[in-house]
Design a protein around this motif. Structure first.
Motif, short mmCIF file in Angstrom:
data_model
loop_
_atom_site.label_atom_id
_atom_site.label_comp_id
_atom_site.label_asym_id
_atom_site.label_seq_id
_atom_site.Cartn_x
_atom_site.Cartn_y
_atom_site.Cartn_z
N VAL A 256 32.92 36.94 50.76
CA VAL A 256 33.92 37.03 50.14
C VAL A 256 33.90 35.60 48.81
O VAL A 256 33.43 35.09 48.04
N TYR A 257 33.72 36.63 47.88
CA TYR A 257 34.04 36.88 46.13
C TYR A 257 34.64 36.91 44.77
O TYR A 257 34.93 37.88 46.02
N ILE A 258 34.52 36.38 43.87
CA ILE A 258 35.94 36.91 42.91
C ILE A 258 34.52 37.72 42.08
O ILE A 258 33.93 36.10 41.17
N VAL A 259 35.01 39.42 41.33
CA VAL A 259 34.02 39.40 40.34
C VAL A 259 34.75 39.39 39.15
O VAL A 259 36.09 40.27 39.13
N GLN A 260 34.63 38.93 38.06
CA GLN A 260 35.78 37.88 37.07
C GLN A 260 34.69 39.41 35.51
O GLN A 260 33.71 38.50 35.18
N PRO A 261 36.05 40.08 35.32
CA PRO A 261 35.46 40.40 33.43
C PRO A 261 35.50 39.98 32.23
O PRO A 261 36.39 38.33 32.30
N HIS A 262 34.61 39.17 31.46
CA HIS A 262 34.95 38.50 30.42
C HIS A 262 34.04 39.37 29.31
O HIS A 262 32.88 40.02 29.28
N ASN B 83 38.18 42.08 26.20
CA ASN B 83 36.97 42.71 25.19
C ASN B 83 35.73 42.80 26.24
O ASN B 83 34.89 42.22 26.15
N GLU B 84 36.38 43.29 27.94
CA GLU B 84 35.84 43.08 28.92
C GLU B 84 33.98 43.33 28.61
O GLU B 84 34.04 44.73 27.82
N SER B 85 32.91 42.78 28.31
CA SER B 85 31.36 43.34 28.07
C SER B 85 30.42 43.09 29.55
O SER B 85 29.52 43.36 30.02
N PHE B 86 31.82 41.86 30.40
CA PHE B 86 30.39 41.03 31.42
C PHE B 86 31.05 40.97 32.73
O PHE B 86 32.48 40.98 32.13
N VAL B 87 30.40 41.00 33.43
CA VAL B 87 31.43 40.46 34.63
C VAL B 87 29.70 39.73 35.25
O VAL B 87 28.82 39.55 35.35
N SER B 88 31.19 38.60 36.03
CA SER B 88 30.27 37.48 37.18
C SER B 88 31.05 36.50 38.06
O SER B 88 32.56 37.60 38.64
N ILE B 89 30.50 35.93 39.20
CA ILE B 89 30.90 35.62 40.11
C ILE B 89 31.00 33.56 39.78
O ILE B 89 29.22 33.60 39.01
N TYR B 90 31.90 33.06 40.17
CA TYR B 90 32.26 31.93 40.45
C TYR B 90 32.35 31.51 41.10
O TYR B 90 32.42 30.20 42.45
N VAL C 258 41.70 41.07 35.98
CA VAL C 258 41.79 40.04 35.65
C VAL C 258 39.83 39.52 36.45
O VAL C 258 40.10 38.78 36.64
N GLY C 259 40.18 40.53 37.25
CA GLY C 259 39.06 39.97 38.50
C GLY C 259 39.29 41.40 39.28
O GLY C 259 40.10 41.97 39.76
N SER C 260 38.71 41.30 40.66
CA SER C 260 38.46 41.47 41.55
C SER C 260 37.38 40.52 43.30
O SER C 260 36.74 40.44 42.75
N ILE C 261 38.53 41.00 44.33
CA ILE C 261 38.61 39.91 45.52
C ILE C 261 37.10 41.14 45.88
O ILE C 261 37.61 41.89 46.69
N PRO D 203 41.51 31.05 36.97
CA PRO D 203 40.75 30.61 35.57
C PRO D 203 40.36 32.02 35.31
O PRO D 203 39.40 32.46 35.75
N GLU D 204 39.91 31.81 33.87
CA GLU D 204 39.92 32.45 32.59
C GLU D 204 37.61 32.71 32.96
O GLU D 204 37.61 31.34 33.13
N TYR D 205 37.18 33.38 32.98
CA TYR D 205 35.74 33.00 32.88
C TYR D 205 34.95 32.82 31.59
O TYR D 205 35.63 33.26 30.90
N LYS D 206 34.79 31.44 31.16
CA LYS D 206 34.12 31.12 30.91
C LYS D 206 32.31 31.54 30.05
O LYS D 206 32.22 30.63 31.19
#
Length: 204
Positions: free
Chosen positions: A75-81, A85-92, A167-170, A201-204
């Motif tokens: 289980v993880y969260i994909v976060q746009p950032h 001005n969403e240009s990327f997605v990442s998992i934290y 803000v993200g998808s689980i 928290p916003e992905y930085k």
């Protein structure tokens, strides 16, 4: 007049002392104001750091809950950032069962343009119940990414807050077929999303 001229050096010296004292006091006041601002900034940053740590604990707790309640493998969260001005997605944030390949190393600063169709589906759909990766995921890159790391089926829930529609998808993934009814899965995922989305928290 003569006495004025004779006392002129003393008068100038006194004026110099007054001016020097004024500037010294002025600088002292500015330094104190700067110290106060720095201290306030440090306190605000410490408070933010504590909030972030507390929020992260809640997020991880919700993901662990999903993992066990849905008998999932990852289980993880994909976060746009960046947000707005969403240009990327990442998992934290990610939790997984022992022996399962993590997805986090493979989704870091991934260009949204590389998974444009899938990213569009994530934004448009509040909930996705994917029992057949090949048949239900049309984006080739996303399909390859999921299949390459053992995902056979998945449940996805979109999250949003008061400012952003996404803000993200689980992602709740299985290396086997889903063994929980869609309605139950949606209820559990919705509860988790509600608990997470306003403090994520916003992905930085």
């Amino acid at each position: 007049m003569e006495s004025i001229f004779s006392n002129l050096p003393a008068i100038i010296s006194a004026l110099g002392t007054i001016i020097t004292g004024f500037f010294a006091y002025n600088q002292y006041t500015k330094n104190k104001e700067t110290d106060v601002k720095i201290e306030r900034f440090k306190q605000e940053e410490e408070a933010k750091s504590k909030r972030r740590a507390d929020n992260s604990s809640i997020v991880f707790g919700e993901l662990w809950n999903i993992l066990h309640e849905l008998n999932a493998d990852r289980v993880y969260i994909v976060q746009p950032h960046p947000l707005g001005n969403e240009s990327f997605v990442s998992i934290y944030y990610e939790v997984k069962r022992k022996g399962v390949e993590p997805m986090k190393p493979h989704v870091s600063n991934l260009h949204i343009s590389d998974i444009a169709k899938f990213a569009s589906d994530l934004v448009k759909n509040l909930f996705m119940y994917i029992t057949d990766i090949d048949g239900q995921v049309s984006d080739k890159y996303a399909k390859s990414l999921l299949a390459s790391y053992g995902c056979q089926s998945a449940i996805v829930m979109r999250m949003n807050d008061n400012r952003h529609d996404w803000v993200g998808s689980i992602f709740c993934e299985f290396t086997h077929q889903i063994d929980i009814p869609e309605e139950d899965a949606q209820r559990i995922m919705d509860q988790a999303a509600s608990a997470i989305q306003y403090l994520l928290p916003e992905y930085k």
